[in-house]
Design a protein around this motif. Structure first.
Motif, mmCIF file in Angstrom:
data_model
loop_
_atom_site.group_PDB
_atom_site.id
_atom_site.type_symbol
_atom_site.label_atom_id
_atom_site.label_comp_id
_atom_site.label_asym_id
_atom_site.label_seq_id
_atom_site.Cartn_x
_atom_site.Cartn_y
_atom_site.Cartn_z
ATOM 1 N N LEU A 1 34.388 0.766 -6.714
ATOM 2 C CA LEU A 1 35.480 1.259 -7.566
ATOM 3 C C LEU A 1 36.062 0.112 -8.400
ATOM 4 N N LEU A 2 36.239 -1.020 -7.742
ATOM 5 C CA LEU A 2 36.772 -2.198 -8.430
ATOM 6 C C LEU A 2 35.810 -2.643 -9.533
ATOM 7 N N LEU A 3 34.519 -2.676 -9.221
ATOM 8 C CA LEU A 3 33.531 -3.116 -10.206
ATOM 9 C C LEU A 3 33.472 -2.137 -11.382
ATOM 10 N N ALA A 4 33.606 -0.842 -11.070
ATOM 11 C CA ALA A 4 33.585 0.160 -12.143
ATOM 12 C C ALA A 4 34.772 -0.042 -13.088
ATOM 13 N N GLN A 5 35.911 -0.385 -12.506
ATOM 14 C CA GLN A 5 37.127 -0.650 -13.311
ATOM 15 C C GLN A 5 36.855 -1.802 -14.274
ATOM 16 N N LEU A 6 36.204 -2.841 -13.752
ATOM 17 C CA LEU A 6 35.931 -4.033 -14.571
ATOM 18 C C LEU A 6 34.912 -3.713 -15.666
ATOM 19 N N ARG A 7 33.903 -2.955 -15.315
ATOM 20 C CA ARG A 7 32.881 -2.606 -16.313
ATOM 21 C C ARG A 7 33.514 -1.781 -17.426
ATOM 22 N N GLN A 8 34.443 -0.921 -17.022
ATOM 23 C CA GLN A 8 35.124 -0.075 -18.004
ATOM 24 C C GLN A 8 35.906 -0.931 -19.003
#
Lengths: 162, 420
Positions: B386-393
């Motif tokens: 979830l954290l990585l997805a936030q960053l990719r976004q």
């Protein structure tokens, strides 16, 4: 070499006590001396520990008791000197074994043996000479000399404290 | 007091007191050998000690697993010493691979004693402050311990993995030519576009097809200019973000990744600075070339973790150190609270590449398999994803590195796919 010498000295110390007590019919003393000698000899093979110190203390204590009980002091003096030398050699051997590398080990051991022989030999001779001297001291002199000796000993030991 | 001295003193006191109490001269005679022995030891006791020590190291900087030879010399400038025991005070994490670290010998005046040994260690800065010297009289009754200064230090650099190339696209580049494609067209290799001919343009740039369609005008090709950039490497040294397992410490992997990235960016001609965030704010000023490589490796060799509350979050990252709109590379296992600051950095115009050694996989790898561990690992993975997805976004480039994969493989796989 050091261990063989130390074992020989233990046997010598115990044997002197056994003979001395035996000649005076102190069979209990002989038995105790033989037992202490055997225990100390057994402990020689293991790393230095309480057995060496206990063996030394027991033989010197036994020598003191022997003199007090009337055993010939010459035998007891031999026991004390030999036990002291054996005790010193056991600790010297332990100090050498603790270090990975000892420089000129043979020369160092030889020098140590010579110094030990000189100190113990001289002690045995002076002690022997002292046994031959007999004189009476009054209580005042005795107390004064005793006090002087104790103060001297305290001063001698004092600098050894950390 | 030495226990041997105590024992001897007790026996002498005992014999003397018994002799006085019983008025038996023989008992006093028994104390004489002991007294003479004690006196001889006391006379040979070292009183005036003047020892000096010097240390010589075969190297001051070595790479991991390379041994360093240490030569230590102790010189006696005082009176003769009957028994000297020289003992090296080794830093805890060093392993002796050859030679001895302790020695016993008599030391005459002017004589010297040497220790010669080799050690090997993991990444770090190793300091040798002093050497321990134990001095004995001839019978070992009066012992004296001295610590003689013999300073020396060496660094073990982290293992540097060779990466082929890491493509970065900061919005701001420097004026010198390099390999980073920039937005304005100009001289370069990659085709960028076509524009009208201007006096001074090289003739080999002429686009004959476009010029043929417009008889009155000439057109030239434009290429992507390739420049060097400012790269700010940030190594996360916060204890809070670290993970430990029987395989070791995740921070060590992060240090190796930072070293590999520093190497590849410097080799591409970029100006690289390093900021170690955790114990304190350790900043290596940006620079180019081999000297900067040395500086960065020094900084990485001595990098240590810290657990202070001040640096618990990335909030205190001093962004003023990094030029505006430059490339930032964060090497961090990442905490859930880091997303906010990283998104802020991206919003300020920094290009951000995050290399994140995966702490969940690392820690789970060291635990015994059980349903509870599986469930916990799954939950932690979900949280991290979830954290990585936030960053990719937020358009942050990410390398999610499971450390059981070699870094060059993980970096190559993730960074070669990067959007140009």
């Amino acid at each position: 070499m050091i261990d063989v010498l130390a074992s020989g000295l233990i046997i010598g110390a115990a044997l002197a006590a056994v003979i001395g007590c035996g000649l005076n019919s102190q069979w209990l003393g002989s038995a105790v001396a033989a037992a202490v000698g055997l225990v100390w000899l057994g402990g020689q093979r293991r790393p230095v520990g309480w057995v060496v110190d206990l063996g030394f203390m027991a033989l010197v204590g036994l020598a003191g008791w022997g003199v007090w009980a009337g055993v010939a002091a010459g035998w007891m003096l031999t026991t004390t000197g030999a036990a002291l030398a054996a005790w010193d050699l056991a600790h010297f051997s332990h100090r050498l074994a603790q270090v990975e590398q000892v420089e000129n080990e043979v020369t160092m051991a030889q020098a140590h043996r010579q110094r030990l022989l000189l100190a113990v030999g001289l002690g045995w001779l002076v002690g022997g000479a002292a046994l031959l001297i007999r004189f009476e001291l009054s209580f005042g002199w005795l107390a004064g000399l005793g006090l002087l000796l104790l103060i001297g000993l305290s001063r001698l030991l004092g600098p050894g404290r950390p | 007091m030495n226990h041997r001295l105590l024992l001897l003193a007790l026996l002498i006191f005992g014999l003397v007191l018994a002799a006085l109490a019983s008025r038996t001269g023989g008992l006093l005679a028994l104390a004489i050998p002991l007294l003479l022995y004690l006196g001889a030891a006391r006379l040979s006791r070292p009183d005036r000690i003047h020892l000096t020590a010097s240390r010589n190291l075969s190297a001051t900087f070595v790479s991991a697993a390379e041994p360093v030879t240490v030569k230590l010399t102790l010189t006696n400038q005082g009176e003769a010493l009957a028994e000297v025991r020289l003992q090296e005070l080794l830093p805890a994490s060093l392993t002796v691979v050859a030679g001895q670290t302790a020695r016993l010998a008599p030391l005459p005046p002017g004589g010297s004693l040497e220790l010669d040994y080799s050690v090997r260690g993991e990444r770090g800065l190793y300091r040798f402050p002093a050497v321990r010297v134990s001095l004995n009289d001839c019978f070992g009754l009066f012992r004296r311990a001295e610590v003689v200064a013999a300073p020396g230090e060496f660094q073990v650099w982290p293992h540097v993995t060779r990466l082929r190339r890491v493509d970065i696209r900061p919005r701001q580049t420097r004026v010198y030519s390099g390999i980073i494609p920039t937005r304005p067209g100009g001289p370069g290799v990659e085709f960028f576009g076509v524009r009208e001919y201007q006096p001074g343009d090289p003739r080999r740039w002429l686009n004959s097809r476009a010029s043929a369609r417009h008889p009155q005008t000439l057109f030239v090709n434009e290429f992507e200019q390739e420049r060097v950039a400012d790269v700010g490497l940030i190594l996360d040294a916060r204890e809070q973000s670290d993970a430990r397992s029987p395989q070791g410490d995740l921070f060590e992997y992060a240090v190796r990744a930072a070293a590999a990235l520093a190497e590849v960016f410097l080799n591409s001609g970029n100006r690289v600075g390093l900021f170690i965030y955790g114990r304190s704010q350790d900043w290596t000023y940006p620079g180019y070339g081999k000297v900067q490589r040395m500086r960065l490796l020094h900084a990485l060799a001595r990098a240590e973790q810290g657990g202070g509350h001040v640096f618990e979050k990335l909030e205190h990252l001093p962004t003023r150190l990094f030029p505006a709109r430059s490339q930032l590379v964060l090497v961090s296992p990442l905490l859930l609270t880091d997303a906010e600051m990283l998104v802020k950095l991206r919003a300020r115009g920094y290009r951000l590449l995050v290399v994140s050694p995966n702490p969940v996989a690392f820690e789970a790898g060291g635990l015994a398999e059980s349903p509870a561990v599986r469930l916990a690992s799954r939950l932690a993975h979900l949280e991290r994803n979830l954290l990585l997805a936030q960053l990719r976004q937020a358009d942050i480039q990410l390398v999610d590195w499971a450390v059981d994969t070699p870094f060059e493989e993980a970096a190559q796989a993730a960074l070669s796919r990067m959007r140009r």
